[in-house]
Motif scaffolding. Structure first.
Motif, PDB file in Angstrom:
ATOM      1  N   ASP A 251       0.831  -1.210   0.000  1.00  6.70           N
ATOM      2  CA  ASP A 251       0.000   0.000   0.000  1.00  6.70           C
ATOM      3  C   ASP A 251       0.865   1.259   0.000  1.00  6.70           C
ATOM      4  O   ASP A 251       0.577   2.226  -0.705  1.00  6.70           O
ATOM      5  CB  ASP A 251      -0.904   0.040   1.250  1.00  6.70           C
ATOM      6  CG  ASP A 251      -1.940  -1.070   1.214  1.00  6.70           C
ATOM      7  OD1 ASP A 251      -2.132  -1.656   0.123  1.00  6.70           O
ATOM      8  OD2 ASP A 251      -2.531  -1.365   2.268  1.00  6.70           O
ATOM      9  N   LYS A 254       2.472   1.996  -3.307  1.00  7.00           N
ATOM     10  CA  LYS A 254       1.456   2.433  -4.269  1.00  7.00           C
ATOM     11  C   LYS A 254       1.044   3.889  -3.996  1.00  7.00           C
ATOM     12  O   LYS A 254       0.802   4.670  -4.911  1.00  7.00           O
ATOM     13  CB  LYS A 254       0.236   1.515  -4.165  1.00  7.00           C
ATOM     14  CG  LYS A 254      -0.754   1.678  -5.294  1.00  7.00           C
ATOM     15  CD  LYS A 254      -1.857   0.649  -5.164  1.00  7.00           C
ATOM     16  CE  LYS A 254      -2.872   0.782  -6.275  1.00  7.00           C
ATOM     17  NZ  LYS A 254      -3.970  -0.180  -6.130  1.00  7.00           N
ATOM     18  N   ARG A 255       0.981   4.236  -2.711  1.00 11.63           N
ATOM     19  CA  ARG A 255       0.489   5.560  -2.315  1.00 11.63           C
ATOM     20  C   ARG A 255       1.554   6.646  -2.498  1.00 11.63           C
ATOM     21  O   ARG A 255       1.296   7.685  -3.093  1.00 11.63           O
ATOM     22  CB  ARG A 255       0.049   5.490  -0.844  1.00 11.63           C
ATOM     23  CG  ARG A 255      -0.750   6.670  -0.340  1.00 11.63           C
ATOM     24  CD  ARG A 255      -1.472   6.322   0.968  1.00 11.63           C
ATOM     25  NE  ARG A 255      -0.615   5.596   1.903  1.00 11.63           N
ATOM     26  CZ  ARG A 255       0.256   6.184   2.728  1.00 11.63           C
ATOM     27  NH1 ARG A 255       0.378   7.483   2.767  1.00 11.63           N
ATOM     28  NH2 ARG A 255       1.012   5.453   3.534  1.00 11.63           N
ATOM     29  N   GLN A 298       5.911  12.249  -1.432  1.00 10.50           N
ATOM     30  CA  GLN A 298       5.819  11.181  -2.421  1.00 10.50           C
ATOM     31  C   GLN A 298       6.826  11.432  -3.540  1.00 10.50           C
ATOM     32  O   GLN A 298       7.293  12.553  -3.732  1.00 10.50           O
ATOM     33  CB  GLN A 298       4.398  11.029  -2.940  1.00 10.50           C
ATOM     34  CG  GLN A 298       3.891  12.150  -3.814  1.00 10.50           C
ATOM     35  CD  GLN A 298       2.489  11.836  -4.322  1.00 10.50           C
ATOM     36  OE1 GLN A 298       1.723  11.117  -3.678  1.00 10.50           O
ATOM     37  NE2 GLN A 298       2.141  12.377  -5.451  1.00 10.50           N
ATOM     38  N   ILE A 302       4.603   9.611  -9.489  1.00  9.75           N
ATOM     39  CA  ILE A 302       3.979   8.484  -8.776  1.00  9.75           C
ATOM     40  C   ILE A 302       2.941   7.805  -9.679  1.00  9.75           C
ATOM     41  O   ILE A 302       2.662   6.615  -9.540  1.00  9.75           O
ATOM     42  CB  ILE A 302       3.344   8.962  -7.443  1.00  9.75           C
ATOM     43  CG1 ILE A 302       2.728   7.802  -6.636  1.00  9.75           C
ATOM     44  CG2 ILE A 302       2.280  10.015  -7.662  1.00  9.75           C
ATOM     45  CD1 ILE A 302       3.706   6.922  -5.952  1.00  9.75           C
ATOM     46  N   GLU A 303       2.406   8.573 -10.641  1.00  5.16           N
ATOM     47  CA  GLU A 303       1.392   7.977 -11.521  1.00  5.16           C
ATOM     48  C   GLU A 303       1.954   6.799 -12.316  1.00  5.16           C
ATOM     49  O   GLU A 303       1.233   5.850 -12.646  1.00  5.16           O
ATOM     50  CB  GLU A 303       0.748   9.037 -12.437  1.00  5.16           C
ATOM     51  CG  GLU A 303       1.672   9.737 -13.435  1.00  5.16           C
ATOM     52  CD  GLU A 303       2.481  10.902 -12.842  1.00  5.16           C
ATOM     53  OE1 GLU A 303       2.446  11.093 -11.601  1.00  5.16           O
ATOM     54  OE2 GLU A 303       3.158  11.606 -13.616  1.00  5.16           O
ATOM     55  N   LYS A 306       1.591   3.822 -10.101  1.00  9.89           N
ATOM     56  CA  LYS A 306       0.181   3.401 -10.041  1.00  9.89           C
ATOM     57  C   LYS A 306      -0.203   2.639 -11.301  1.00  9.89           C
ATOM     58  O   LYS A 306      -0.941   1.657 -11.252  1.00  9.89           O
ATOM     59  CB  LYS A 306      -0.716   4.618  -9.834  1.00  9.89           C
ATOM     60  CG  LYS A 306      -0.470   5.231  -8.462  1.00  9.89           C
ATOM     61  CD  LYS A 306      -1.545   6.188  -8.009  1.00  9.89           C
ATOM     62  CE  LYS A 306      -1.380   6.373  -6.521  1.00  9.89           C
ATOM     63  NZ  LYS A 306      -1.230   7.573  -5.920  1.00  9.89           N
ATOM     64  N   LYS A 307       0.323   3.107 -12.450  1.00 10.95           N
ATOM     65  CA  LYS A 307      -0.004   2.416 -13.711  1.00 10.95           C
ATOM     66  C   LYS A 307       0.578   1.003 -13.720  1.00 10.95           C
ATOM     67  O   LYS A 307      -0.031   0.079 -14.245  1.00 10.95           O
ATOM     68  CB  LYS A 307       0.525   3.226 -14.898  1.00 10.95           C
ATOM     69  CG  LYS A 307      -0.418   4.371 -15.242  1.00 10.95           C
ATOM     70  CD  LYS A 307      -0.106   4.976 -16.597  1.00 10.95           C
ATOM     71  CE  LYS A 307      -1.079   6.123 -16.871  1.00 10.95           C
ATOM     72  NZ  LYS A 307      -0.384   7.362 -17.265  1.00 10.95           N
ATOM     73  N   TYR A 309       1.074  -0.902 -11.066  1.00 12.26           N
ATOM     74  CA  TYR A 309       0.177  -1.681 -10.200  1.00 12.26           C
ATOM     75  C   TYR A 309      -1.082  -2.099 -10.967  1.00 12.26           C
ATOM     76  O   TYR A 309      -1.514  -3.240 -10.898  1.00 12.26           O
ATOM     77  CB  TYR A 309      -0.238  -0.848  -8.973  1.00 12.26           C
ATOM     78  CG  TYR A 309       0.667  -0.982  -7.776  1.00 12.26           C
ATOM     79  CD1 TYR A 309       1.888  -0.326  -7.725  1.00 12.26           C
ATOM     80  CD2 TYR A 309       0.306  -1.762  -6.675  1.00 12.26           C
ATOM     81  CE1 TYR A 309       2.720  -0.422  -6.619  1.00 12.26           C
ATOM     82  CE2 TYR A 309       1.140  -1.873  -5.556  1.00 12.26           C
ATOM     83  CZ  TYR A 309       2.339  -1.198  -5.538  1.00 12.26           C
ATOM     84  OH  TYR A 309       3.155  -1.305  -4.438  1.00 12.26           O
ATOM     85  N   GLU A 310      -1.679  -1.112 -11.677  1.00 10.61           N
ATOM     86  CA  GLU A 310      -2.918  -1.403 -12.416  1.00 10.61           C
ATOM     87  C   GLU A 310      -2.688  -2.486 -13.459  1.00 10.61           C
ATOM     88  O   GLU A 310      -3.506  -3.391 -13.633  1.00 10.61           O
ATOM     89  CB  GLU A 310      -3.434  -0.133 -13.111  1.00 10.61           C
ATOM     90  CG  GLU A 310      -4.179   0.810 -12.181  1.00 10.61           C
ATOM     91  CD  GLU A 310      -4.310   2.229 -12.750  1.00 10.61           C
ATOM     92  OE1 GLU A 310      -4.211   2.377 -13.991  1.00 10.61           O
ATOM     93  OE2 GLU A 310      -4.478   3.169 -11.946  1.00 10.61           O
TER      94      GLU A 310
ATOM     95  N   ASN B  44      11.319   4.831  -7.106  1.00 11.33           N
ATOM     96  CA  ASN B  44      10.430   4.255  -6.098  1.00 11.33           C
ATOM     97  C   ASN B  44      11.216   3.325  -5.180  1.00 11.33           C
ATOM     98  O   ASN B  44      12.386   3.035  -5.418  1.00 11.33           O
ATOM     99  CB  ASN B  44       9.289   3.475  -6.771  1.00 11.33           C
ATOM    100  CG  ASN B  44       9.782   2.502  -7.815  1.00 11.33           C
ATOM    101  OD1 ASN B  44       9.895   2.857  -8.999  1.00 11.33           O
ATOM    102  ND2 ASN B  44      10.106   1.287  -7.401  1.00 11.33           N
TER     103      ASN B  44
END
Lengths: 325, 296
Positions: A251, A254-255, A298, A302-303, A306-307, A309-310, B44
């Motif tokens: 989490d 991802k965040r 962050q 970060i997008e 997220k992509k 992860y998706e 990251n």
């Protein structure tokens, strides 16, 4: 070439306990000689009282694991001269983390108890029929490494958790557990994973990587442990600190793209155990070491994370649809 | 030195928060040595092994995202965290040795408009000092030899294993950290636990095991005559330093072993002050040991 090898000796002579000491032997070594050849040579011509285990001499039976200059290896698979040259010395001792019975022979009962604990057999989904149940090559490959285990105990001998906690289930049994949890024919996956998630189970591994480093058959027990953990989370066996810790990391990345320590402590330990961390937290704070929640910046872009992860989620769903079909 | 060393700098999450002092000292030391560190603001977290416990493909893809950024600026990565080193190196090993995995990972990265070609290497500060920068060059920068310091090197696990992914030092016959300590003028203390685990990974899972493990490593080093420790890993530092008090209570004895980050020990020998090195951030004070050694 003549070299000196030292072998750990220990004979309880009915007392049930003995203090090991190193005994030196001068032996004539030849190119190509293994450690097991050397041990045999000592026993045959110098000291018939030396006790050790061996059988096949071909790295198949798994009997002759010993510590060679401090690290667990199969005596039959290890070259004497190569190993000697590393330190210009040679010390052969019994496997660590195991009680010594005599000289190089250790008590393997705890090892078998751990293996038995994971029920090393298949609990089939469907009743046994006379029809063969075909398993695809891809599905076999998932558990292939674990199937290669010869139960020599090198991994348990090197395991840093087992060094501290003798009740730890340990890598050999965990690799065996994955052999069955990862088997498509297995019917009791979730039950197995619940049992493996208990105290002294798979989440207690400290990831020292010794098991994978010292396995003589490339079983890669740590990889089996990672797969067991991932499968446990996948099957919803998440009511324990280990799984919660992983979930909070998933989490957090991802965040914010990275590890948010304050949030992870809270999510892993829950409210009550986090309260117990307060005195420690205050001491950390005095030295400016307290991780501050919410203000953790962050990462840029970060997008993109997220992509990714998706995309992974999307692929998982596709696989699930395929399985249902 | 003929060519300026340049790295894509990846301090890791720990050294951006709890062990900030490792990050800031590394930057200062690199500046003095003339090593260029290029920030990676988009990078990251590597997952610290926890992402591999969740989804291997996700873990590899997120690590490949980090590598893609290093590729973009055309530099190898230097980290100051052994766990980051291990996680990134194993992902990189898998990506480089398995073209199918690289292809699959790039298909995942494509969703974010990224691509990794498999061209970069991952290193840690210790390797950079011991090999790329070189021990002889490092020796020239030593302004205050660390005489009277008896340093117990603590590698921990992830700068050594799995050696087929890391491939720098030999876990059975380590040399790099010992060599750096010697070049800095200090004495190396040999002890059994130097390549064993600090227990960090189970701090929040089985604290008893973690604390006992930490205590065992510290005591082992102390019993062999060490008056301080050095580690290339911030997670090991968290346990050896921050958890030392808990270990003392568990063992019911005083240990009092100050633990340095690798960059701090190097900085100390280059004449940096205790303030520069942010030693006050450690829970176990190094003051007495340094005073005794005439280094303060």
């Amino acid at each position: 070439m003549k070299i000196k090898i030292k072998i750990s000796r220990c004979d309880p002579m009915g007392k049930g306990w003995c203090e090991p000491f190193l005994q030196a032997y001068d032996i004539e070594v030849k190119e190509g000689m293994t450690i097991l050849d050397a041990i045999h040579l000592v026993k045959d011509v110098q000291d018939g009282t030396l006790a050790f285990r061996r059988s096949c001499r071909s790295a198949i039976c798994g009997s002759c694991a010993v510590n060679i200059n401090g690290f667990p290896k199969l005596a039959c698979k290890t070259q004497l001269i190569t190993e000697y040259r590393k330190k210009e010395s040679m010390v052969i001792e019994p496997l660590s983390n195991h009680r010594v019975i005599k000289d190089l022979v250790v008590d393997f009962n705890p090892f078998w108890d751990k293996i038995n604990k994971v029920e090393p057999w298949l609990n089939r989904k469907s009743a046994i029929s006379h029809q063969p149940s075909a398993v695809s090559k891809k599905d076999v490959l998932k558990i292939d490494n674990s199937s290669k285990c010869i139960m020599c105990g090198c991994c348990n001998g090197a395991c840093n958790t087992l060094e501290i906690d003798k009740h730890f289930i340990a890598p050999a049994a965990l690799a065996k557990a994955w052999r069955f949890v990862g088997d498509v024919r297995e019917g009791e996956k979730k039950k197995r994973l619940e049992k493996l998630s208990e105290a002294h189970g798979m989440w207690d591994c400290v990831r020292c990587v010794n098991c994978t480093q010292y396995c003589p058959k490339d079983v890669a027990p740590l990889q089996a442990i990672e797969r067991l953990r991932a499968e446990a989370i996948n099957q919803g066996v998440i009511d324990n600190h280990g799984a919660k810790h992983v979930k909070s990391m998933v989490d957090s990345v991802k965040r914010v793209g990275r590890l948010d320590e304050a949030a992870m402590t809270f999510k892993t330990l829950g409210f009550l155990r986090s309260l117990g961390m307060i005195p420690f937290g205050l001491k950390m704070e005095m030295h400016g070491k307290m991780p501050m929640p919410l203000i953790f910046p962050q990462i840029e872009k970060i997008e993109e994370v997220k992509k990714i992860y998706e995309e992974i989620e999307k692929r998982k769903e596709q696989v699930e649809v395929k399985v249902e079909k | 030195m003929a060519k300026t060393l340049k790295y894509a700098y990846y301090p890791g999450c720990a050294s951006q928060a709890v062990t900030k002092e490792a990050n800031s000292t590394t930057r200062k030391v690199a500046k003095i040595l003339g090593i260029e560190l290029h920030d990676m603001p988009k990078a990251n977290c590597c997952g610290a092994g926890l992402l591999t416990d969740y989804d291997y493909d996700l873990s590899v893809a997120l690590n490949a995202r980090i590598f893609a950024q290093a590729e973009e600026i055309g530099m190898d990565i230097m980290t100051i965290c052994s766990t980051c080193l291990m996680v990134m190196s194993t992902a990189n090993r898998d990506l480089k040795s398995d073209p199918k995995l690289l292809e699959k990972t790039n298909a995942i990265l494509a969703a974010a408009g990224l691509r990794y070609n498999g061209t970069i290497e991952v290193k840690q500060l210790l390797w950079v000092l011991a090999e790329d920068y070189g021990l002889e060059n490092l020796k020239k920068k030593v302004a205050m030899p660390l005489k009277n310091l008896k340093v117990a090197p603590f590698y921990g696990c992830h700068s050594l294993r799995p050696s087929d992914a890391l491939g720098f030092d030999d876990p059975e016959r380590t040399w790099s950290l010992e060599a750096v300590i010697t070049i800095l003028g200090a004495e190396v203390v040999e002890y059994e636990g130097k390549n064993k685990c600090c227990g960090f990974q189970v701090d929040m899972i089985t604290e008893d095991t973690a604390v006992e493990m930490t205590g065992k490593r510290l005591l082992d080093a102390k019993n062999e005559g060490g008056n301080c420790m050095v580690t290339p890993c911030p997670f090991c530092h968290i346990n050896l330093d921050n958890y030392q008090g808990m270990a003392e209570r568990k063992l019911n004895m005083k240990i009092g072993m100050p633990v340095f980050h690798l960059a701090q020990l190097v900085g100390l020998a280059m004449g940096m002050t205790a303030e520069d090195l942010e030693l006050s951030r450690h829970l176990v004070s190094a003051k007495d040991v340094l005073k005794e050694a005439n280094l303060l």
